[in-house]
Motif scaffolding. Structure first.
Motif, short mmCIF file in Angstrom:
data_model
loop_
_atom_site.label_atom_id
_atom_site.label_comp_id
_atom_site.label_asym_id
_atom_site.label_seq_id
_atom_site.Cartn_x
_atom_site.Cartn_y
_atom_site.Cartn_z
N LEU A 152 0.82 -1.21 0.00
CA LEU A 152 0.00 0.00 0.00
C LEU A 152 0.86 1.26 0.00
O LEU A 152 0.64 2.18 -0.79
N SER A 153 1.86 1.31 0.87
CA SER A 153 2.70 2.51 0.93
C SER A 153 3.59 2.61 -0.30
O SER A 153 3.86 3.71 -0.78
N GLY A 154 4.04 1.47 -0.83
CA GLY A 154 4.85 1.50 -2.04
C GLY A 154 4.09 2.05 -3.23
O GLY A 154 4.62 2.83 -4.02
N ALA A 155 2.83 1.65 -3.35
CA ALA A 155 2.01 2.14 -4.45
C ALA A 155 1.75 3.63 -4.33
O ALA A 155 1.84 4.38 -5.31
N VAL A 156 1.45 4.08 -3.12
CA VAL A 156 1.20 5.51 -2.90
C VAL A 156 2.49 6.32 -3.13
O VAL A 156 2.46 7.38 -3.76
N SER A 157 3.62 5.79 -2.66
CA SER A 157 4.90 6.47 -2.87
C SER A 157 5.25 6.54 -4.36
O SER A 157 5.71 7.58 -4.84
N ALA A 158 5.04 5.45 -5.06
CA ALA A 158 5.31 5.44 -6.50
C ALA A 158 4.41 6.42 -7.24
O ALA A 158 4.86 7.12 -8.17
N ALA A 159 3.16 6.51 -6.83
CA ALA A 159 2.25 7.47 -7.45
C ALA A 159 2.70 8.92 -7.21
O ALA A 159 2.69 9.75 -8.12
N GLY A 160 3.15 9.19 -6.00
CA GLY A 160 3.68 10.53 -5.70
C GLY A 160 4.91 10.84 -6.49
O GLY A 160 5.09 11.95 -7.00
N LEU A 161 5.78 9.85 -6.62
CA LEU A 161 6.99 10.02 -7.42
C LEU A 161 6.65 10.22 -8.90
O LEU A 161 7.29 11.05 -9.57
N ALA A 162 5.64 9.51 -9.38
CA ALA A 162 5.23 9.69 -10.77
C ALA A 162 4.74 11.11 -11.02
O ALA A 162 5.06 11.72 -12.04
N VAL A 163 3.97 11.64 -10.09
CA VAL A 163 3.49 13.02 -10.22
C VAL A 163 4.66 13.98 -10.23
O VAL A 163 4.73 14.91 -11.06
N ALA A 164 5.63 13.76 -9.34
CA ALA A 164 6.80 14.64 -9.27
C ALA A 164 7.63 14.57 -10.55
O ALA A 164 8.04 15.61 -11.09
#
Length: 169
Positions: A152-164
């Motif tokens: 769950l945290s990996g997916a959310v972190s990856a999504a944030g990184l994708a936005v950045a």
């Protein structure tokens, strides 16, 4: 080094080529997402793990008036427990639906990984990243079928990184 996609708006051939590449990459991301779901689907009927059960029990206690970190204590961040509390509310308390949450976050991980790779390396690498992420992230040896804190945290972190990454290119 970020790949810059410089093209002229008045060049219809370049614009068409860019759109075609994006569509092809989107198809591969969808395929990676399907692989991710299929890999997790075969474990759908397995019982929830102690981690999932613990998160769910604490989220349910919290929703019934217990105070987080006083009445119910766990060494996990509030965001994870808030997600389980929300999911418990949305699913009507169904424990079977926890696997669906894992599938949804698996799809988010696949798409985010592919987007990050596309922005940094290009479409071809992004296509393969989607497939590889879809298969490997869902393997039973990694407990990829569970809605654990890492997925769950990996997916959310990856999504944030994708936005950045997208905002930088």
């Amino acid at each position: 080094r970020f790949q810059h996609r410089a093209f002229r708006v008045d060049d219809p051939v370049a614009l068409h080529t860019m759109h075609a590449e994006c569509r092809r990459t989107g198809v591969w991301i969808a395929a990676g997402s399907v692989f991710s779901v299929v890999m997790r689907l075969r474990m759908y009927t397995t019982p929830i793990t102690p981690d999932e059960g613990g998160y769910l029990a604490i989220a349910r206690g919290w929703s019934h008036g217990l105070v987080l970190y006083r009445d119910v204590w766990i060494d996990r961040p509030q965001g994870l427990l808030l997600l389980f509390r929300f999911w418990n509310w949305v699913s009507g308390g169904s424990t079977d639906s926890i696997r669906i949450m894992a599938m949804m976050f698996g799809i988010l991980l696949v798409a985010s990984t592919a987007i990050i790779t596309r922005e940094i390396v290009g479409d071809t690498a992004a296509r393969w990243a989607a497939i590889v992420c879809g298969i490997i992230s869902a393997t039973p040896v990694l407990e990829g079928h569970t809605a654990n804190g890492e997925l769950l945290s990996g997916a959310v972190s990856a999504a944030g990184l994708a936005v950045a990454v997208c905002s930088l290119s």
